[in-house]
Design a protein around this motif. Structure first.
Motif, short mmCIF file in Angstrom:
data_model
loop_
_atom_site.label_atom_id
_atom_site.label_comp_id
_atom_site.label_asym_id
_atom_site.label_seq_id
_atom_site.Cartn_x
_atom_site.Cartn_y
_atom_site.Cartn_z
N SER A 2 0.85 -1.20 0.00
CA SER A 2 0.00 0.00 0.00
C SER A 2 0.88 1.25 0.00
O SER A 2 2.08 1.18 0.26
N SER A 3 0.25 2.39 -0.25
CA SER A 3 1.02 3.63 -0.28
C SER A 3 1.63 3.92 1.09
O SER A 3 2.77 4.36 1.19
N ARG A 4 0.85 3.65 2.13
CA ARG A 4 1.39 3.89 3.47
C ARG A 4 2.59 2.97 3.73
O ARG A 4 3.62 3.40 4.23
N LEU A 40 2.43 12.85 3.08
CA LEU A 40 1.07 12.31 3.13
C LEU A 40 0.04 13.35 2.68
O LEU A 40 -0.97 13.01 2.08
N TRP A 43 0.23 13.44 -1.18
CA TRP A 43 0.10 12.17 -1.88
C TRP A 43 -1.13 12.19 -2.78
O TRP A 43 -2.26 12.17 -2.32
N ARG A 44 -0.96 12.29 -4.04
CA ARG A 44 -2.09 12.34 -4.97
C ARG A 44 -2.12 11.11 -5.87
O ARG A 44 -3.15 10.53 -6.12
N LEU A 45 -0.99 10.77 -6.38
CA LEU A 45 -0.92 9.73 -7.40
C LEU A 45 -0.17 8.54 -6.86
O LEU A 45 0.53 8.61 -5.87
N TRP A 46 -0.33 7.47 -7.53
CA TRP A 46 0.44 6.29 -7.20
C TRP A 46 1.89 6.54 -7.58
O TRP A 46 2.20 6.86 -8.71
N ALA B 70 -2.83 5.11 10.92
CA ALA B 70 -3.45 4.14 10.03
C ALA B 70 -4.70 4.70 9.35
O ALA B 70 -4.99 4.39 8.21
N SER B 73 -4.02 6.43 6.25
CA SER B 73 -3.60 5.60 5.14
C SER B 73 -4.79 5.06 4.36
O SER B 73 -4.73 4.92 3.16
N PHE B 76 -5.80 7.48 1.82
CA PHE B 76 -4.85 7.52 0.69
C PHE B 76 -4.98 6.27 -0.16
O PHE B 76 -4.87 6.32 -1.37
N GLU B 77 -5.23 5.16 0.53
CA GLU B 77 -5.34 3.91 -0.20
C GLU B 77 -6.54 3.96 -1.15
O GLU B 77 -6.46 3.53 -2.30
N ARG B 80 -5.70 5.92 -4.10
CA ARG B 80 -4.80 5.18 -4.97
C ARG B 80 -5.57 4.16 -5.81
O ARG B 80 -5.38 4.06 -7.01
N PHE B 83 -7.37 5.90 -8.47
CA PHE B 83 -6.46 6.33 -9.54
C PHE B 83 -6.07 5.15 -10.42
O PHE B 83 -6.12 5.23 -11.64
#
Lengths: 167, 251
Positions: A2-4, A40, A43-46, B70, B73, B76-77, B80, B83
């Motif tokens: 994951s991104s995190r 964080l 964070w917009r894109l992969w 967490a 995240s 953000f997940e 993602r 996207f």
């Protein structure tokens, strides 16, 4: 991943770089914390893991430069002003660390950053250029100057011991 | 074709950033200009000193205040995933409209990172004179028991004596998905090899031999059962293939 998780996986390297860059463990972790918060937020894109690292270093670079500017525009400082590192039982390692902290502090920030990104973090020259927002040719010339200057410092040769204050 | 050797080339040489063709040229030039060899060595030893001084940070536990929350995240997940969804949709539409064959999919993540992680670990520990390994080969039973326990499956260092390499010992390293073992070998000429062993996800399929050159380090890697293996060294591709085959046969 994951991104995190991808960002979390970079934390040890960010801490290593920040520790060498600032010469101080607490300042280093403050810088890492600010970098992670900013990352964080932005964070917009992969980002693949490959692109993530220079991106995180570029955030850290901008924060570091800003903080130095706010702190009185000291570009590099006199060796006598550095904190003494407390002696530990592994005297050899502690001395080596102190010597390097002092030597790095005598490099102008822009040279220290390039030297650490290339020599310690093993970024490619293109990645270092992206991290610092400068052309690759600038990375090469800074690297060259940083290495010869560090060599002089570590060999105990005379180097300018000036405190340069930009106005 | 032979551009003159510049200061930049020498830095790139010291940083293992040259491609094979330029590497040969620079090595030839250095052989003819030994007065510059010391310079390159000094730059390399600077980098090694930086690693010795600051790598300890990598092994320190990360302070809790640095760990992103967490709940952040998850948000953000989701972004993602959204996207990636759009990206896939775009790819499908693009493919349908253009009717061209799709590009070859990139190799799986493990396939990309395994040789890189192995080469980095190789580059960090093989120059070590005093502490190349955590547990030496003189305590092999302890080494085997310890690493098997930490990696969660029986793990024995292969024998490479018939190729002239003796086991120096091993260490435990942080990897991308947990703990990783590294075994180190050395021959009479003091050439060192490292075998990097990474537990694989249960569903990982066995993969055949692959080769990567990571900044001048030859790495042969493969996935076999529960582990991904990567053998790193600098004695040339053919020699490394022979050694990797030897390792593979002893699984």
């Amino acid at each position: 991943m994951s991104s995190r998780d991808a960002i979390v996986a970079e934390i040890p390297r960010l801490r290593r770089y920040a520790r060498a860059l600032t010469g101080n463990a607490d300042q280093a972790d403050d810088l890492v914390q600010d970098t992670l918060e900013r990352a964080l937020e932005k964070w917009r894109l992969w980002h693949s893991a490959r692109e993530l690292r220079p991106w995180l270093f570029s955030i850290m670079h901008n924060l570091f430069v800003d903080s130095r500017r706010r702190a009185g525009r000291i570009d590099y400082c006199d060796a006598d002003e550095l904190d003494e590192v407390p002696q530990r039982s592994q005297a050899g390692d502690a001395l080596e660390l102190r010597d390097l902290d002092r030597a790095l502090a005598l490099l102008p920030t822009e040279q220290r950053e390039v030297l650490l990104l290339v020599g310690l973090e093993e970024l490619s020259y293109a990645e270092a250029a992206r991290s610092l927002g400068v052309p690759q040719g600038t990375v090469m010339s800074r690297l060259s100057r940083a290495r010869s200057r560090l060599q002089s410092i570590l060999n105990g040769e005379a180097v300018p011991q000036l405190k340069v204050v930009k106005t | 074709m032979n551009a003159p050797i510049s200061d930049d080339d020498l830095h790139a040489y010291a940083d293992n950033r040259l491609d094979a063709a330029r590497l040969t040229q620079v090595e030839g030039w250095l052989a003819a200009h030994p007065e510059h060899r010391g310079q390159v060595d000094a730059w390399r030893s600077q980098s090694a000193r930086l690693h010795r001084a600051y790598d300890a940070v990598l092994d320190q536990p990360v302070p809790a205040r640095l760990m992103p929350a967490a709940n952040q995240s998850r948000w953000f997940e989701m972004r993602r995933v959204a996207f990636v969804g759009w990206l896939m949709l775009g790819t499908v539409i693009g493919f349908m409209l253009r009717g061209e064959p799709a590009r070859q999919a990139p190799p799986a993540q493990a396939g990309v990172s395994l040789p890189h992680m192995a080469a980095v670990a190789h580059a960090v520990y093989t120059p070590e004179v005093r502490h190349p390994v955590e547990v030496g080969a003189d305590q092999e039973a302890h080494l085997v028991g310890w690493l098997s326990k930490r990696l969660g499956a029986e793990l024995k260092p292969p024998r490479l004596d018939e190729a002239g390499y003796r086991l120096v010992g091993g260490r435990l390293l942080p990897g991308e998905r947990g703990e990783v073992a590294q075994f180190m070998y050395e021959n009479a000429a003091k050439n060192r090899l490292t075998l990097y062993v990474q537990p694989q996800a249960a569903q990982a399929a066995d993969a055949s031999f692959r080769y990567a050159n990571e900044k001048g380090i030859d790495v042969f890697y493969w996935i076999d059962g529960r582990f991904g293996y990567a053998l790193s060294g600098s004695t040339g591709r053919e020699d490394m293939l022979r050694l990797a085959t030897l390792v593979y046969r002893q699984r």
